[in-house]
Design a protein around this motif. Structure first.
Motif, PDB file in Angstrom:
ATOM      1  N   SER A  76      32.601  95.388 -43.401  1.00 16.17           N
ATOM      2  CA  SER A  76      31.435  95.814 -44.190  1.00 16.17           C
ATOM      3  C   SER A  76      30.158  95.144 -43.681  1.00 16.17           C
ATOM      4  N   ILE A  77      30.270  93.899 -43.225  1.00 15.36           N
ATOM      5  CA  ILE A  77      29.098  93.191 -42.691  1.00 15.36           C
ATOM      6  C   ILE A  77      28.701  93.771 -41.331  1.00 15.36           C
ATOM      7  N   LEU A  78      29.697  94.082 -40.497  1.00 13.63           N
ATOM      8  CA  LEU A  78      29.406  94.696 -39.205  1.00 13.63           C
ATOM      9  C   LEU A  78      28.786  96.078 -39.386  1.00 13.63           C
ATOM     10  N   LYS A  79      29.193  96.772 -40.428  1.00 13.60           N
ATOM     11  CA  LYS A  79      28.622  98.093 -40.726  1.00 13.60           C
ATOM     12  C   LYS A  79      27.111  97.989 -40.913  1.00 13.60           C
ATOM     13  N   GLU A  80      26.680  96.964 -41.639  1.00  7.23           N
ATOM     14  CA  GLU A  80      25.244  96.750 -41.842  1.00  7.23           C
ATOM     15  C   GLU A  80      24.546  96.426 -40.521  1.00  7.23           C
ATOM     16  N   LYS A  81      25.212  95.631 -39.690  1.00  7.73           N
ATOM     17  CA  LYS A  81      24.599  95.213 -38.428  1.00  7.73           C
ATOM     18  C   LYS A  81      24.485  96.367 -37.440  1.00  7.73           C
ATOM     19  N   LEU A  82      25.313  97.392 -37.592  1.00  6.42           N
ATOM     20  CA  LEU A  82      25.210  98.563 -36.726  1.00  6.42           C
ATOM     21  C   LEU A  82      23.882  99.297 -36.929  1.00  6.42           C
ATOM     22  N   LEU A  83      23.247  99.054 -38.065  1.00 10.89           N
ATOM     23  CA  LEU A  83      21.980  99.717 -38.383  1.00 10.89           C
ATOM     24  C   LEU A  83      20.786  98.790 -38.195  1.00 10.89           C
ATOM     25  N   HIS A  84      21.007  97.647 -37.578  1.00 14.09           N
ATOM     26  CA  HIS A  84      19.956  96.645 -37.420  1.00 14.09           C
ATOM     27  C   HIS A  84      18.866  97.119 -36.461  1.00 14.09           C
ATOM     28  N   ASN A  85      17.650  96.606 -36.652  1.00 14.52           N
ATOM     29  CA  ASN A  85      16.534  96.973 -35.766  1.00 14.52           C
ATOM     30  C   ASN A  85      16.707  96.433 -34.349  1.00 14.52           C
ATOM     31  N   SER A  86      17.406  95.316 -34.219  1.00 15.95           N
ATOM     32  CA  SER A  86      17.577  94.678 -32.922  1.00 15.95           C
ATOM     33  C   SER A  86      18.623  95.418 -32.084  1.00 15.95           C
ATOM     34  N   VAL A  87      18.264  95.734 -30.848  1.00 12.77           N
ATOM     35  CA  VAL A  87      19.197  96.390 -29.930  1.00 12.77           C
ATOM     36  C   VAL A  87      20.412  95.489 -29.684  1.00 12.77           C
ATOM     37  N   ALA A  88      20.157  94.200 -29.461  1.00 11.41           N
ATOM     38  CA  ALA A  88      21.248  93.257 -29.186  1.00 11.41           C
ATOM     39  C   ALA A  88      22.209  93.168 -30.361  1.00 11.41           C
ATOM     40  N   ILE A  89      21.677  93.157 -31.587  1.00 17.52           N
ATOM     41  CA  ILE A  89      22.541  93.070 -32.770  1.00 17.52           C
ATOM     42  C   ILE A  89      23.395  94.324 -32.897  1.00 17.52           C
ATOM     43  N   ARG A  90      22.795  95.495 -32.708  1.00 20.15           N
ATOM     44  CA  ARG A  90      23.568  96.746 -32.796  1.00 20.15           C
ATOM     45  C   ARG A  90      24.676  96.772 -31.745  1.00 20.15           C
ATOM     46  N   SER A  91      24.320  96.389 -30.542  1.00 16.57           N
ATOM     47  CA  SER A  91      25.292  96.411 -29.446  1.00 16.57           C
ATOM     48  C   SER A  91      26.430  95.424 -29.686  1.00 16.57           C
ATOM     49  N   LYS A  92      26.098  94.203 -30.088  1.00 15.88           N
ATOM     50  CA  LYS A  92      27.121  93.171 -30.285  1.00 15.88           C
ATOM     51  C   LYS A  92      27.974  93.456 -31.523  1.00 15.88           C
ATOM     52  N   ALA A  93      27.370  94.090 -32.536  1.00 15.20           N
ATOM     53  CA  ALA A  93      28.145  94.463 -33.723  1.00 15.20           C
ATOM     54  C   ALA A  93      29.175  95.532 -33.362  1.00 15.20           C
ATOM     55  N   ALA A  94      28.765  96.510 -32.555  1.00 15.82           N
ATOM     56  CA  ALA A  94      29.700  97.549 -32.110  1.00 15.82           C
ATOM     57  C   ALA A  94      30.786  96.956 -31.226  1.00 15.82           C
ATOM     58  N   GLN A  95      30.418  95.971 -30.415  1.00 15.07           N
ATOM     59  CA  GLN A  95      31.402  95.296 -29.559  1.00 15.07           C
ATOM     60  C   GLN A  95      32.429  94.549 -30.400  1.00 15.07           C
ATOM     61  N   ALA A  96      31.966  93.855 -31.441  1.00 16.40           N
ATOM     62  CA  ALA A  96      32.890  93.148 -32.334  1.00 16.40           C
ATOM     63  C   ALA A  96      33.784  94.139 -33.069  1.00 16.40           C
ATOM     64  N   LEU A  97      33.213  95.294 -33.403  1.00 21.25           N
ATOM     65  CA  LEU A  97      33.987  96.318 -34.106  1.00 21.25           C
ATOM     66  C   LEU A  97      35.123  96.830 -33.226  1.00 21.25           C
ATOM     67  N   MET A  98      34.896  96.877 -31.920  1.00 24.18           N
ATOM     68  CA  MET A  98      35.964  97.286 -31.001  1.00 24.18           C
ATOM     69  C   MET A  98      37.178  96.381 -31.157  1.00 24.18           C
ATOM     70  N   GLY A  99      36.915  95.078 -31.261  1.00 28.47           N
ATOM     71  CA  GLY A  99      38.013  94.131 -31.400  1.00 28.47           C
ATOM     72  C   GLY A  99      38.721  94.237 -32.737  1.00 28.47           C
ATOM     73  N   ILE A 100      37.935  94.464 -33.770  1.00 28.25           N
ATOM     74  CA  ILE A 100      38.523  94.492 -35.115  1.00 28.25           C
ATOM     75  C   ILE A 100      39.284  95.785 -35.368  1.00 28.25           C
ATOM     76  N   CYS A 101      39.034  96.810 -34.522  1.00 26.99           N
ATOM     77  CA  CYS A 101      39.723  98.094 -34.666  1.00 26.99           C
ATOM     78  C   CYS A 101      41.082  98.117 -33.980  1.00 26.99           C
ATOM     79  N   VAL A 102      41.407  97.101 -33.221  1.00 28.59           N
ATOM     80  CA  VAL A 102      42.654  97.122 -32.451  1.00 28.59           C
ATOM     81  C   VAL A 102      43.885  97.249 -33.351  1.00 28.59           C
ATOM     82  N   PRO A 103      44.051  96.436 -34.406  1.00 27.08           N
ATOM     83  CA  PRO A 103      45.211  96.627 -35.288  1.00 27.08           C
ATOM     84  C   PRO A 103      45.019  97.846 -36.187  1.00 27.08           C
TER      85      PRO A 103
END
Length: 340
Positions: A191-218
Motif C-alpha cells: 500500500s505504501i509502494l502504491k502511493e510512491k508509484l504516483l510520486h512527483n519524483s522520477v527516481a521515487i516512481r522508478s525505485k518504487a516500481a523496482q521494489a514492487l517487482m521484488g515483492i511480486c515474486v511470491p
C-alpha cells in the motif's frame, strides 16, 4: 636589530579541525584512543582525521583490526551532533570496503545504526541509510538487515522521510526483498509502494516500481497487488516519458501477470497497446521487459487473440543486435502463434 615575534597563525599544513596523525602503524591506534576521549574537540578531530584515512582500503582494514568499531558504535549515541555526523561518515566509508561490510556483520553494527532511524539531524540519517544501502548490496548484508528486523521499520519510514532518504530506503528494500519478502508484506509495504508509484519524483516512481517487482515474486505478493488495484497504475506508468519508470513498470507487470488474476487485470486495464509501443524502445531494459510482459499476457486466450494482429512488431525484434532481445521476441512469437 632582529626581534623575536610569535605569530598568532597556525603553522603551515596544520588543520585545526583534524587531529595530528601519528607516524606509521601508530596512526590508527592513536586515533582510536582519541575516539574514547572525554574531551569533545578531541573526539571531533579524531573522527575528522579517521574519515580521511579510511578511504584507503589498507587503512580501513587497520581501523577494523585496531578495534575502532566498538568506539564508533558508542559514538553513534554521542550527545554532540557533529560527533554523530562524523561517525556516520566514517562508517559509510568503511562500508564501501568488503572488509568493512564483513566486520559490520560480525560486530552487530546494523543494530547500532538502526538506533538513528529517529535521529533529528538530517545528514546523520542520510549517512546511516547510505551505509545500510551499501550493506544491502551484497547478500549477507541484506540478510543481516532482514534478520535484524529492520525491513518493517524502513517501510514505515517511507511516507514521512525526506525525498533523498526515501530513494535510499527504496534501494535498500529492493535488495532486502531478494532475501525475504514476508516482512515487507506483513508491514503493509504494497500500500505504501502504491502511493510512491504516483510520486512527483522520477527516481521515487522508478525505485518504487523496482521494489514492487521484488515483492511480486511470491504468490502472496501477486495476489495483494491485484487486490489493491495496482495493475492499472502500472499500466499508466508504461506511458511515463522517463524510460527508467516505464522499464520498471513493465518489469512489475511481467511478474504480476504470471497469475491468471494478474493477466486479466492487466488486459482489463488495456496493457497491451502501451506494451507494444515499448517493444521498439531503444533502451534494452524497456524493450525486454515489455516483450516478456506481452508473453505472459499472450498465455490468456483473449490476450493471444489481440496480439495476433501485432506479431510483426515482435518478429522485427528477432533480428535485434541484442541476443537477449532476440530470444525474448522469439519466445513471444511462439506463444502468440501457438495453436492447440
Amino acid at each position: 636589530m632582529a626581534h623575536t615575534r610569535i605569530s598568532n597563525k597556525m603553522p603551515p599544513h596544520i588543520e585545526p579541525a583534524r587531529a595530528p596523525i601519528a607516524f606509521g602503524r601508530r596512526a590508527i591506534p592513536k586515533l582510536n584512543e582519541e575516539l574514547a576521549s572525554e574531551d569533545l574537540v578531541t573526539r571531533q578531530c579524531a573522527l575528522a582525521s579517521l574519515c580521511d584515512l579510511v578511504h584507503d582500503p589498507e587503512r580501513a582494514y587497520e581501523t577494523i583490526e585496531t578495534g575502532c568499531l566498538e568506539n564508533l558504535k558508542r559514538l553513534l549515541r554521542d550527545k554532540d551532533s557533529v560527533v554523530r555526523r562524523k561517525t556516520t561518515e566514517v562508517l559509510y566509508e568503511l562500508s564501501v570496503h568488503n572488509v568493512g561490510r564483513d566486520a559490520f556483520l560480525q560486530n552487530e553494527v546494523i543494530l547500532s545504526l538502526a538506533e538513528l532511524l529517529d535521529e533529528p539531524v538530517d545528514i546523520c540519517r542520510v549517512n546511516m541509510h547510505k551505509t545500510l544501502e551499501m550493506l544491502s548490496e551484497f547478500t549477507p548484508g541484506a540478510a543481516g538487515i532482514v534478520d535484524a528486523g529492520l525491513v518493517p521499520q524502513l517501510v514505515l519510514k517511507l511516507p514521512s522521510e525526506l525525498v533523498e532518504i526515501q530513494e535510499i530506503i527504496l534501494d535498500t528494500l529492493h535488495f532486502c526483498l531478494r532475501v525475504n519478502v514476508s516482512q515487507a508484506l506483513a508491514s503493509g509495504a504494497i500500500s505504501i509502494l502504491k502511493e510512491k508509484l504516483l510520486h512527483n519524483s522520477v527516481a521515487i516512481r522508478s525505485k518504487a516500481a523496482q521494489a514492487l517487482m521484488g515483492i511480486c515474486v511470491p504468490l502472496e505478493g501477486k495476489n495483494e497487488v491485484c487486490k489493491q488495484n495496482i495493475i492499472p497504475i502500472l499500466v499508466r506508468l508504461l506511458k511515463d516519458r522517463h524510460p527508467e519508470v516505464a522499464a520498471k513498470a513493465a518489469g512489475s507487470l511481467m511478474i504480476a501477470t504470471i497469475t491468471t488474476q494478474g493477466k486479466y487485470a492487466a488486459l482489463k486495464a488495456m496493457a497491451i497497446p502501451p506494451l507494444l509501443q515499448l517493444v521498439s524502445s531503444p533502451v534494452t531494459e524497456v524493450s525486454l521487459n515489455a516483450i516478456k510482459a506481452i508473453t505472459t499476457l499472450a498465455e490468456a486466450p483473449e490476450g493471444r487473440q489481440e496480439l495476433l494482429n501485432h506479431v510483426a512488431v515482435l518478429e522485427s525484434k528477432q533480428d535485434h543486435s541484442s541476443e537477449i532481445i532476440r530470444r525474448a521476441a522469439g519466445t513471444a512469437v511462439r506463444v502468440i502463434t501457438w495453436k492447440p
